[in-house]
Design a protein around this motif. Sequence first.
Motif, PDB file in Angstrom:
ATOM      1  N   TYR A   1       0.825  -1.219   0.000  1.00 39.59           N
ATOM      2  CA  TYR A   1       0.000   0.000   0.000  1.00 39.59           C
ATOM      3  C   TYR A   1       0.853   1.261   0.000  1.00 39.59           C
ATOM      4  O   TYR A   1       0.337   2.347   0.271  1.00 39.59           O
ATOM      5  N   CYS A   2       2.171   1.152  -0.263  1.00 40.27           N
ATOM      6  CA  CYS A   2       3.024   2.344  -0.199  1.00 40.27           C
ATOM      7  C   CYS A   2       2.617   3.338  -1.278  1.00 40.27           C
ATOM      8  O   CYS A   2       1.948   2.995  -2.253  1.00 40.27           O
ATOM      9  N   SER A   3       3.033   4.575  -1.108  1.00 41.30           N
ATOM     10  CA  SER A   3       2.566   5.631  -2.009  1.00 41.30           C
ATOM     11  C   SER A   3       3.079   5.421  -3.431  1.00 41.30           C
ATOM     12  O   SER A   3       2.419   5.813  -4.389  1.00 41.30           O
ATOM     13  N   ILE A   4       4.246   4.813  -3.582  1.00 38.63           N
ATOM     14  CA  ILE A   4       4.785   4.619  -4.933  1.00 38.63           C
ATOM     15  C   ILE A   4       3.970   3.554  -5.662  1.00 38.63           C
ATOM     16  O   ILE A   4       3.485   3.765  -6.771  1.00 38.63           O
ATOM     17  N   CYS A   5       3.802   2.399  -5.019  1.00 36.17           N
ATOM     18  CA  CYS A   5       3.023   1.318  -5.643  1.00 36.17           C
ATOM     19  C   CYS A   5       1.604   1.790  -5.949  1.00 36.17           C
ATOM     20  O   CYS A   5       1.060   1.536  -7.014  1.00 36.17           O
ATOM     21  N   ARG A   6       1.028   2.487  -5.000  1.00 34.49           N
ATOM     22  CA  ARG A   6      -0.362   2.925  -5.145  1.00 34.49           C
ATOM     23  C   ARG A   6      -0.521   3.905  -6.300  1.00 34.49           C
ATOM     24  O   ARG A   6      -1.423   3.776  -7.130  1.00 34.49           O
ATOM     25  N   LYS A   7       0.382   4.884  -6.371  1.00 33.85           N
ATOM     26  CA  LYS A   7       0.265   5.893  -7.422  1.00 33.85           C
ATOM     27  C   LYS A   7       0.628   5.321  -8.791  1.00 33.85           C
ATOM     28  O   LYS A   7      -0.010   5.616  -9.794  1.00 33.85           O
ATOM     29  N   GLN A   8       1.697   4.529  -8.821  1.00 37.37           N
ATOM     30  CA  GLN A   8       2.181   4.100 -10.118  1.00 37.37           C
ATOM     31  C   GLN A   8       1.379   2.946 -10.689  1.00 37.37           C
ATOM     32  O   GLN A   8       1.230   2.804 -11.882  1.00 37.37           O
ATOM     33  N   GLN A   9       0.837   2.130  -9.811  1.00 35.31           N
ATOM     34  CA  GLN A   9       0.245   0.914 -10.328  1.00 35.31           C
ATOM     35  C   GLN A   9      -1.027   0.477  -9.617  1.00 35.31           C
ATOM     36  O   GLN A   9      -1.858  -0.176 -10.216  1.00 35.31           O
ATOM     37  N   GLY A  10      -1.199   0.875  -8.337  1.00 31.96           N
ATOM     38  CA  GLY A  10      -2.232   0.240  -7.535  1.00 31.96           C
ATOM     39  C   GLY A  10      -3.530   1.009  -7.475  1.00 31.96           C
ATOM     40  O   GLY A  10      -3.816   1.714  -6.522  1.00 31.96           O
TER      41      GLY A  10
ATOM     42  N   PHE B   1      -3.423  -0.554  -3.622  1.00 35.32           N
ATOM     43  CA  PHE B   1      -2.226  -1.382  -3.402  1.00 35.32           C
ATOM     44  C   PHE B   1      -1.774  -1.977  -4.729  1.00 35.32           C
ATOM     45  O   PHE B   1      -2.526  -1.982  -5.712  1.00 35.32           O
ATOM     46  N   ALA B   2      -0.524  -2.449  -4.739  1.00 34.10           N
ATOM     47  CA  ALA B   2      -0.003  -3.201  -5.881  1.00 34.10           C
ATOM     48  C   ALA B   2       0.461  -4.561  -5.380  1.00 34.10           C
ATOM     49  O   ALA B   2       0.773  -4.716  -4.198  1.00 34.10           O
ATOM     50  N   ILE B   3       0.482  -5.545  -6.271  1.00 33.14           N
ATOM     51  CA  ILE B   3       0.938  -6.885  -5.896  1.00 33.14           C
ATOM     52  C   ILE B   3       2.192  -7.221  -6.689  1.00 33.14           C
ATOM     53  O   ILE B   3       2.176  -7.234  -7.927  1.00 33.14           O
ATOM     54  N   ASN B   4       3.273  -7.470  -5.968  1.00 29.59           N
ATOM     55  CA  ASN B   4       4.549  -7.828  -6.582  1.00 29.59           C
ATOM     56  C   ASN B   4       4.766  -9.327  -6.476  1.00 29.59           C
ATOM     57  O   ASN B   4       4.589  -9.905  -5.416  1.00 29.59           O
ATOM     58  N   LEU B   5       5.201  -9.944  -7.554  1.00 25.78           N
ATOM     59  CA  LEU B   5       5.616 -11.346  -7.525  1.00 25.78           C
ATOM     60  C   LEU B   5       7.145 -11.379  -7.488  1.00 25.78           C
ATOM     61  O   LEU B   5       7.796 -10.348  -7.669  1.00 25.78           O
ATOM     62  N   GLY B   6       7.701 -12.570  -7.272  1.00 24.41           N
ATOM     63  CA  GLY B   6       9.143 -12.735  -7.362  1.00 24.41           C
ATOM     64  C   GLY B   6       9.465 -13.634  -8.534  1.00 24.41           C
ATOM     65  O   GLY B   6       8.735 -14.592  -8.800  1.00 24.41           O
ATOM     66  N   ALA B   7      10.544 -13.310  -9.270  1.00 23.87           N
ATOM     67  CA  ALA B   7      10.949 -14.148 -10.393  1.00 23.87           C
ATOM     68  C   ALA B   7      12.461 -14.064 -10.561  1.00 23.87           C
ATOM     69  O   ALA B   7      13.126 -13.239  -9.932  1.00 23.87           O
ATOM     70  N   ASP B   8      12.982 -14.935 -11.422  1.00 21.75           N
ATOM     71  CA  ASP B   8      14.419 -15.093 -11.623  1.00 21.75           C
ATOM     72  C   ASP B   8      14.878 -14.143 -12.744  1.00 21.75           C
ATOM     73  O   ASP B   8      14.591 -14.372 -13.913  1.00 21.75           O
ATOM     74  N   SER B   9      15.588 -13.090 -12.361  1.00 18.89           N
ATOM     75  CA  SER B   9      15.910 -12.020 -13.328  1.00 18.89           C
ATOM     76  C   SER B   9      16.724 -12.523 -14.524  1.00 18.89           C
ATOM     77  O   SER B   9      16.610 -11.979 -15.623  1.00 18.89           O
ATOM     78  N   ALA B  10      17.539 -13.567 -14.306  1.00 24.45           N
ATOM     79  CA  ALA B  10      18.387 -14.061 -15.398  1.00 24.45           C
ATOM     80  C   ALA B  10      17.550 -14.653 -16.530  1.00 24.45           C
ATOM     81  O   ALA B  10      18.030 -14.768 -17.665  1.00 24.45           O
TER      82      ALA B  10
ATOM     83  N   LYS C   1      -3.055 -13.788   2.643  1.00 22.25           N
ATOM     84  CA  LYS C   1      -2.318 -12.655   2.080  1.00 22.25           C
ATOM     85  C   LYS C   1      -1.516 -11.914   3.139  1.00 22.25           C
ATOM     86  O   LYS C   1      -1.739 -12.075   4.334  1.00 22.25           O
ATOM     87  N   VAL C   2      -0.603 -11.086   2.646  1.00 20.91           N
ATOM     88  CA  VAL C   2       0.159 -10.179   3.498  1.00 20.91           C
ATOM     89  C   VAL C   2      -0.115  -8.757   3.005  1.00 20.91           C
ATOM     90  O   VAL C   2      -0.029  -8.489   1.812  1.00 20.91           O
TER      91      VAL C   2
ATOM     92  N   ALA D   1      -3.554   5.014   1.520  1.00 24.80           N
ATOM     93  CA  ALA D   1      -4.494   6.119   1.371  1.00 24.80           C
ATOM     94  C   ALA D   1      -5.581   5.979   2.428  1.00 24.80           C
ATOM     95  O   ALA D   1      -5.978   4.866   2.775  1.00 24.80           O
ATOM     96  N   SER D   2      -6.075   7.118   2.926  1.00 24.69           N
ATOM     97  CA  SER D   2      -7.067   7.061   4.003  1.00 24.69           C
ATOM     98  C   SER D   2      -8.350   6.360   3.553  1.00 24.69           C
ATOM     99  O   SER D   2      -9.038   5.727   4.353  1.00 24.69           O
ATOM    100  N   TRP D   3      -8.658   6.439   2.247  1.00 25.23           N
ATOM    101  CA  TRP D   3      -9.895   5.823   1.749  1.00 25.23           C
ATOM    102  C   TRP D   3      -9.760   4.317   1.514  1.00 25.23           C
ATOM    103  O   TRP D   3     -10.770   3.634   1.332  1.00 25.23           O
ATOM    104  N   ALA D   4      -8.516   3.827   1.493  1.00 27.26           N
ATOM    105  CA  ALA D   4      -8.309   2.405   1.197  1.00 27.26           C
ATOM    106  C   ALA D   4      -8.605   1.581   2.450  1.00 27.26           C
ATOM    107  O   ALA D   4      -7.978   1.781   3.490  1.00 27.26           O
ATOM    108  N   GLU D   5      -9.585   0.680   2.367  1.00 28.02           N
ATOM    109  CA  GLU D   5      -9.900  -0.192   3.490  1.00 28.02           C
ATOM    110  C   GLU D   5      -9.471  -1.597   3.140  1.00 28.02           C
ATOM    111  O   GLU D   5     -10.160  -2.291   2.385  1.00 28.02           O
ATOM    112  N   PRO D   6      -8.307  -2.037   3.648  1.00 36.95           N
ATOM    113  CA  PRO D   6      -7.804  -3.358   3.299  1.00 36.95           C
ATOM    114  C   PRO D   6      -8.824  -4.452   3.641  1.00 36.95           C
ATOM    115  O   PRO D   6      -9.433  -4.427   4.714  1.00 36.95           O
TER     116      PRO D   6
END
Length: 163
Positions: A28-37, A41-50, A120-121, A129-134
């Motif tokens: 729910y950080c401001s960067i994830c929320r503004k740029q993508q969420g 909120f935004a959801i990040n997965l993990g993957a193998d960069s190579a 979930k986590v 954001a104050s309006w976001a109710e998880p």
Amino acid sequence: MLLKGSCRCGAVRFEVESHTPVPFMLCYCSICRKQQGGGGFAINLGADSATLKITGKRNVGVYRAEIEDDERPLCEVSTGERNFCRKCGSALWLYDPTWPDLVHPFASAIDSELPKPPEKVHLMLKYKASWAEPVVGKNDKVFDVYPEESIADWHKRMGLWVE
Ligand SMILES: [Zn+2]
């Protein structure tokens, strides 16, 4: 598991191998929320960069956010590189050279069928954001800032690590 993703307009397509494809981590950080969420909120997965293969790389833009908050009182530029489509604006993945083996595709950019998270986590709630109710499920975990457990460790503990 091979994850296939794309932006909305199709100018960028990518695929990457992931051991950790469960979309359980809501930031729910401001960067994830503004740029993508759009939902707060935004959801990040993990993957193998190579293993990341990109089609239409010339259309990929990189955004590095400036951060100034309680954790970082002096404004600093994030080491995280948020990759997006220059044509349609879709956020695609985050890459941070601090952890060069990993890349974090946004679940929203993935076209492959992803496993449903049994729990979930919710993190960075201090900055939501104050309006976001998880919507916090019975076994969900909530954190003001970061959880102690990594995406990889969560998958291993849950028995959801994909070889
Ligand atoms: Zn696009």
